[in-house]
Design an enzyme around this catalytic site. Structure first.
Site: not given
Length: 158
Positions: A54, A61
């Site tokens: 992120c 992620d």
């Protein structure tokens, strides 16, 4: 069987001393000659272990990336693609950006007739994101529009 000349530029495949990248690097991508450029056929890669960060929080992620393309003269070599996708591991960008970057890098590399990249990302904060990007040359503009429109009218996971 492919000749040595046809395999020029394919240096990662079979190389046991390959180092895994720590930063985003499109220079890792390698191509080889498409022996069947007169055929309209689709090549699909299923990459279930994509990771990125992120850009705001730095948290990881996790996503599942699907890449499909109709090759023209050049094709992407799969080990170089694997290392390229791995190079996103420490790259901070939004899901939508990653999908578009991957599509643009592969488009620039291969100059395919058609390409699409889809991401199925794991939920963060209770929301999953499924970005889709595609491009087609002049002969594949209808396919480009049809595929993009189909994403809105069908289950986005399919």
């Amino acid at each position: 069987m492919r000749t040595e000349k046809e395999l020029e530029g394919v240096s990662l495949l079979g190389n046991q001393n390959v180092k895994y990248p720590v930063d985003y690097n499109p220079g890792l991508l390698e191509t080889f000659e498409n022996k069947h450029p007169e055929n309209e056929y689709v090549v699909t890669f299923d990459c279930p272990e994509f990771t990125t960060l992120c850009p705001k929080t730095g948290q990881p992620d996790f996503g599942h990336i699907y890449i499909s393309y109709i090759p023209s003269e050049r094709m992407v070599e799969s080990k170089s693609l694997k290392l390229y996708l791995f190079s996103f591991r420490n790259h901070g960008d939004f899901h939508e950006d990653c999908i578009n970057i991957i599509m643009k890098d592969l488009k620039k590399l291969m100059k395919p007739k058609y390409i699409e990249v889809k991401g199925i990302f794991m939920p963060r904060g209770g929301i999953s994101i499924y970005p889709f990007a595609n491009w087609g040359d002049e002969n594949h503009k209808d396919l480009e529009r049809t595929r993009r429109c189909g994403i809105f009218s069908s289950n986005t996971r399919g």
